[in-house]
Design a protein around this motif. Structure first.
Motif, PDB file in Angstrom:
ATOM      1  N   SER A 159       0.822  -1.207   0.000  1.00  0.00           N
ATOM      2  CA  SER A 159       0.000   0.000   0.000  1.00  0.00           C
ATOM      3  C   SER A 159       0.860   1.261   0.000  1.00  0.00           C
ATOM      4  N   PHE A 160       1.944   1.280   0.770  1.00  0.00           N
ATOM      5  CA  PHE A 160       2.834   2.449   0.789  1.00  0.00           C
ATOM      6  C   PHE A 160       3.470   2.675  -0.587  1.00  0.00           C
ATOM      7  N   LEU A 161       3.828   1.576  -1.266  1.00  0.00           N
ATOM      8  CA  LEU A 161       4.459   1.703  -2.574  1.00  0.00           C
ATOM      9  C   LEU A 161       3.491   2.217  -3.633  1.00  0.00           C
ATOM     10  N   GLU A 162       2.186   1.944  -3.454  1.00  0.00           N
ATOM     11  CA  GLU A 162       1.181   2.369  -4.428  1.00  0.00           C
ATOM     12  C   GLU A 162       0.723   3.810  -4.230  1.00  0.00           C
ATOM     13  N   GLN A 163       1.087   4.407  -3.109  1.00  0.00           N
ATOM     14  CA  GLN A 163       0.594   5.754  -2.825  1.00  0.00           C
ATOM     15  C   GLN A 163       1.269   6.794  -3.718  1.00  0.00           C
ATOM     16  N   SER A 164       0.524   7.842  -4.007  1.00  0.00           N
ATOM     17  CA  SER A 164       1.025   8.913  -4.870  1.00  0.00           C
ATOM     18  C   SER A 164       2.119   9.693  -4.150  1.00  0.00           C
ATOM     19  N   VAL A 165       3.279   9.753  -4.781  1.00  0.00           N
ATOM     20  CA  VAL A 165       4.404  10.475  -4.185  1.00  0.00           C
ATOM     21  C   VAL A 165       4.128  11.979  -4.138  1.00  0.00           C
ATOM     22  N   SER A 166       3.318  12.467  -5.078  1.00  0.00           N
ATOM     23  CA  SER A 166       3.034  13.910  -5.107  1.00  0.00           C
ATOM     24  C   SER A 166       2.311  14.361  -3.843  1.00  0.00           C
ATOM     25  N   LEU A 167       1.483  13.494  -3.270  1.00  0.00           N
ATOM     26  CA  LEU A 167       0.815  13.868  -2.023  1.00  0.00           C
ATOM     27  C   LEU A 167       1.817  14.059  -0.895  1.00  0.00           C
ATOM     28  N   ILE A 168       2.807  13.175  -0.840  1.00  0.00           N
ATOM     29  CA  ILE A 168       3.811  13.275   0.226  1.00  0.00           C
ATOM     30  C   ILE A 168       4.697  14.506  -0.004  1.00  0.00           C
TER      31      ILE A 168
END
Length: 541
Positions: A159-168
């Motif tokens: 799940s962490f790998l699938e999250q959008s990096v732009s949000l972080i």
């Protein structure tokens, strides 16, 4: 007529696989409630409390071990991160009762750790110092969490790998620290996956028999086992099994409700370069120590002890009986895998032929057994097969013939059927996924060329789904090799599998004699972990 035969076969197969659940519910409603009433008045509350506390303890420890580890491996530059990606899944291959024995041998009063402390500090008796008891509810929760936390790690990391990096990145631009980004963005987004993992951990804890039995902790699982073998009351065991089945249903309902209440959609999910927080100084080595420490205590140390025992006691372990038990496990697992392949292909193709919502019902009915703990499933299998055995013998006597005896419950039929009910859902999921990738235009082309349903399956679908079919069969085979609670209750007389053989030595605190069998079980259990790691490898780099 041919389509009708597929429909009849699909429904007949599904009803046969759901029969243990129906028989369990029917038996629980039958008479013979005196023993259950006695248990309810005396020890049932203790069983329920121990089960609840054990599940809560294992879930909390699994979250503590799994979630931070998943975030560190997915989002940070941890020492040895590439190796950690697969190494943290290794504890899943280790049977929990093996880990329980290893750490009991180390941390018990007579174990090497406490003996070394007494020698170092000059302590003479337990009154001179305090040491946590490994043979306790907390010890059992700790051991089970060491084996089950990879469920949390695996799903949370994905799940962490699938999250959008732009949000972080946006959160960092707004002044959030890495910890605040994790707490406010990454963790809430990963909550649905974590809840799935929590439900799996809770169900595996409910299903565990060997560890709690080794630690002499009374839970609902041990109550079912003792009621059937100790008191000989199948009806009371069925009533206790229904309590466990209710707990499983509630867990599944809770998990699904938690997912439906949160819907999050992300842009560019999985198509951005991964984010890696650099760790420096002591923080870097602390993160590495935490992650590699879990690998050490969850897999490396127990497996090293098994290897040591296996080498030193090889001559005592490699016996004709060991070879026979390994052959028994191989035979049962192979039969189960082949039957699961046939059932999954039948139900999956029936679903594709019909295409309506009604054709989905047999698939879901057949997969219900996977949620049942092994002891509960065994009781559900014994109820109808025992009734059939009695019926066959009564009919034979009515015709003046000698009855065949325990034709079903006294042979491999019971254990293979039980394994099939328990693990066919794995094969169904694999085949269903493979069939879903085949274009409907291929079906229409085959129809145009004059192929019937059988020809279309044989010449079109079977070659295309053989890889998914093989993967599902392999997973069923491996799970059957490891299964213990169902094997203990369903095996014929004087019949042992590798799992029961090893557990017998563990129960007698003679693991060194069963280490060779345990090594075989662990090595077989590593195969699906290698496959899972390869499927995630592209995401983890």
């Amino acid at each position: 007529m041919k389509k009708l035969s597929w429909i009849a076969s699909g429904w007949a197969c599904a009803l046969l696989l759901v029969l243990p659940i129906l028989a369990l519910l029917f038996s629980a409603l039958s008479a013979d409630g005196d023993l259950f009433a006695h248990l309810a008045d005396t020890v049932l509350s203790t069983y329920l409390a121990n089960t609840l506390l054990l599940v809560l303890g294992v879930v909390l420890l699994s979250l503590l071990f799994g979630v931070p580890t998943a975030w560190l491996v997915a989002m940070c530059q941890v020492p040895g991160r590439r190796a950690l990606q697969w190494a943290l899944m290794l504890p899943m291959a280790m049977p929990s009762y093996i880990v329980a024995y290893v750490y009991t041998d180390l941390f018990d009063y007579s174990g090497s750790v406490q003996a070394g402390l007494r020698a170092l500090f000059g302590w003479q008796s337990p009154a001179d110092y305090w040491f946590p008891a490994i043979r306790s509810l907390g010890g059992a929760a700790w051991v089970l969490a060491l084996v089950l936390f990879p469920y949390v790690y695996l799903l949370a990391r994905a799940s962490f790998l699938e999250q959008s990096v732009s949000l972080i990145h946006s959160s960092r631009l707004l002044g959030s620290s890495p910890w605040q980004s994790f707490r406010r963005i990454s963790l809430p987004l990963a909550r649905p996956a974590i809840m799935v993992a929590v439900s799996l951990v809770a169900m595996e804890t409910l299903a565990d028999f060997a560890t709690v039995h080794f630690f002499a902790i009374n839970t609902l699982t041990t109550a079912v086992y003792d009621t059937w073998l100790g008191y000989g009351s199948l009806a009371t065991a069925a009533k206790l099994s229904c309590l466990m089945l209710l707990a499983v249903v509630l867990l599944i309902a809770f998990e699904r409700r938690s997912r439906t209440r949160q819907q999050v959609f992300q842009k560019s999910m999985g198509h951005e370069p991964p984010l890696r927080y650099p760790l420096k100084g002591g923080l870097r080595w602390l993160a590495g120590f935490w992650c590699w420490g879990l690998v050490l205590v969850g897999f490396a140390l127990p497996f090293a002890i098994l290897l040591d025992y296996g080498v030193r006691y090889f001559a005592l372990s490699w016996t004709p009986e060991f070879v026979r038990f390994a052959g028994n496990s191989l035979l049962i697992s192979t039969l189960t895998a082949l039957l699961a392949m046939g059932v999954a292909l039948l139900l999956g193709f029936f679903r594709r032929l019909d295409g309506g919502i009604k054709s989905l019902i047999p698939l879901r009915l057949a997969a219900l057994g996977y949620a049942m703990p092994g002891t509960v499933l065994a009781i559900g299998v014994l109820v109808p097969l025992t009734a059939l055995d009695f019926g066959i013998n009564d009919v034979a006597q009515w015709f003046g013939l000698e009855g065949p005896g325990l034709l079903l419950t006294g042979t491999l039929t019971a254990i293979v059927f039980g394994y099939l009910v328990r693990f066919v859902a794995i094969a169904i999921g694999s085949v269903e996924s493979s069939l879903g990738k085949i274009s409907p235009s291929l079906d229409m082309a085959a129809r145009t060329l004059g192929q019937g349903a059988g020809g279309m399956l044989r010449r079109v679908h079977l070659p295309l789904v053989r890889r998914g079919l093989f993967a599902g069969a392999m997973l069923v085979f491996i799970e059957s090799m490891k299964e213990l609670p169902a094997a203990l209750l369903l095996r014929p007389f004087n019949f042992e599998t590798l799992a029961t053989h090893v557990y017998q030595f563990v129960s007698d605190e003679m693991l060194e004699r069963g280490a060779l069998g345990a090594i075989v079980i662990v090595l077989v259990g590593l195969l699906p972990l290698i496959w899972v790691n390869r499927s995630l490898d592209s995401q983890g780099h």
